[in-house]
Design an enzyme around this catalytic site. Structure first.
Site, short mmCIF file in Angstrom:
data_model
loop_
_atom_site.label_atom_id
_atom_site.label_comp_id
_atom_site.label_asym_id
_atom_site.label_seq_id
_atom_site.Cartn_x
_atom_site.Cartn_y
_atom_site.Cartn_z
CB THR A 1 -49.29 -1.36 -30.21
OG1 THR A 1 -50.43 -1.29 -29.30
CG2 THR A 1 -48.56 -2.66 -29.96
NE ARG B 1 -57.15 -4.20 -26.80
CZ ARG B 1 -57.21 -3.85 -28.08
NH1 ARG B 1 -57.54 -4.75 -29.00
NH2 ARG B 1 -56.94 -2.61 -28.46
NE ARG B 2 -54.92 -1.07 -30.24
CZ ARG B 2 -54.97 0.06 -29.56
NH1 ARG B 2 -53.89 0.51 -28.94
NH2 ARG B 2 -56.09 0.76 -29.49
NE ARG C 1 -50.28 6.29 -29.05
CZ ARG C 1 -51.30 5.56 -28.58
NH1 ARG C 1 -51.32 4.26 -28.80
NH2 ARG C 1 -52.28 6.13 -27.93
CB CYS D 1 -55.09 -1.25 -19.08
SG CYS D 1 -53.98 -0.49 -17.89
CE LYS E 1 -58.29 2.91 -25.52
NZ LYS E 1 -57.69 2.48 -26.79
CG ASP E 2 -57.96 5.23 -20.48
OD1 ASP E 2 -57.32 4.33 -21.07
OD2 ASP E 2 -57.98 6.41 -20.85
NE ARG F 1 -47.33 5.25 -21.92
CZ ARG F 1 -47.34 5.78 -20.70
NH1 ARG F 1 -46.46 5.38 -19.81
NH2 ARG F 1 -48.22 6.72 -20.39
N GLY F 2 -47.64 7.51 -25.92
CA GLY F 2 -47.85 8.91 -26.27
C GLY F 2 -49.27 9.14 -26.75
CG ASN F 3 -51.22 12.64 -25.65
OD1 ASN F 3 -51.63 11.85 -24.80
ND2 ASN F 3 -50.73 13.82 -25.36
CB VAL F 4 -53.91 10.21 -31.18
CG1 VAL F 4 -54.06 9.97 -32.68
CG2 VAL F 4 -54.81 9.26 -30.40
CB SER G 1 -52.50 -1.99 -26.39
OG SER G 1 -53.36 -3.07 -26.16
#
Length: 302
Positions: free
Chosen positions: A122, A126-127, A150, A237, A78-79, A144-147, A124
């Site tokens: 989020t 899109r979300r 977050r 994106c 998706k990136d 933002r940030g890595n999983v 995104s």
């Protein structure tokens, strides 16, 4: 044969690179993983849609692939922008993990039970657009940030709930944190969500043959349809475009969504066709969305 894999340095990116490394090593190859810092990793505080950099999380990795510093790039599909740089190709797309979006919340509260004014995190657009359409009384906040970053922000109270890709949570062992999964009909996933892209130089035939064993035919064709729709709409994106294709035998069905960032305008369409012509299916659905008014939404969002 020695194969050098390029990857971002996040826990999820390294999980993905390790997965590819394991399977290539099983084929008898010597594999090295090289971490590459991308624009997206450096611009940790900028909203993704305001960055102005196309392929925010892949640009430097693709440059390393083109100059021969690495042999293979492993990306979250998706990136990847809809159009690839000349000389590169997606040589393999492994079987897709769960493509749906997932809710993680404080106290395990379901999406429909979140109180008005609850802060939903989020990164995104899109979300954001689809969530605002579903529940405009919630406050969507940039996150933002890595999983793991977050999830920590959620624990710290910076938001009341997060919406993340289920695939990332599952791969990193956080599946137990998922409160609910959104159906693709309710919250349509990002193009390529849940899938990996194994990218190589188009002319490097030995490397292409080596990674071909990682490819899943059905997943690869499904994401080709989704990327064809994205290309047909001229999106990336930073614009609120969603698409998800699924196969049944040799039939391929796809749904697509284009929405305004505030969720007040949202267009849905779906179509089906043959698994043998994924690009054709994506083009058809893109034209359907444009005919329903998607062009005006995309122009206003650009």
């Amino acid at each position: 044969m020695k194969i050098v894999i390029g990857s971002r340095g996040s826990a999820l990116a390294l999980w993905q690179a390790d997965w590819a490394s394991h399977h290539l090593a099983a084929g008898g190859h010597e594999v090295e993983i090289r971490v590459i810092r991308t624009s997206g990793d450096r611009m940790i505080h900028a909203p993704l849609q305001a960055s102005g950099v196309k392929g925010l999380f892949v640009k430097e990795i693709e440059e390393a692939l083109l100059d021969g510093s690495i042999d293979v790039a492993v990306h979250s599909l998706k990136d990847l922008p809809a159009g690839q740089p000349a000389g590169l190709t997606i040589a393999a797309v492994p079987a897709r993990e769960d493509a749906r979006d997932a809710l993680v919340s404080r106290g395990g509260i379901a999406f429909d039970s979140l109180p008005a004014g609850a802060r939903l995190g989020t990164s995104s657009v899109r979300r954001q657009s689809q969530l605002c359409n579903l529940r405009p009384e919630l406050e969507v906040v940039p996150m933002r940030g890595n999983v793991d970053t977050r999830l920590r922000k959620l624990d710290e109270g910076q938001c009341d709930a997060l919406v993340l890709a289920a695939a990332g949570l599952i791969r990193l062992g956080f599946e137990h944190k998922i409160v609910e999964l959104f159906s693709a009909d309710r919250l349509c996933p990002a193009v390529g969500q849940g899938a990996l892209a194994i990218e190589t130089r188009a002319t490097d035939e030995p490397i292409r043959q080596a990674v071909a064993r990682l490819d899943d035919r059905v997943t690869h064709r499904a994401v080709r349809a989704e990327r064809s729709l994205l290309l047909g709409l001229g999106g990336g994106c930073s614009v609120p475009i969603a698409a998800h294709a699924t196969a049944s035998g040799e039939d391929l069905s796809m749904r697509g969504v284009v929405a305004s960032p505030d969720g007040k305008l949202l267009i849905r369409a779906s179509t089906s066709g043959s698994l043998s012509d994924p690009e054709g299916l994506g083009s058809v659905l893109a034209r359907q969305l444009l005919s329903l008014g998607a062009r005006e939404i995309l122009e206003a969002s650009s």
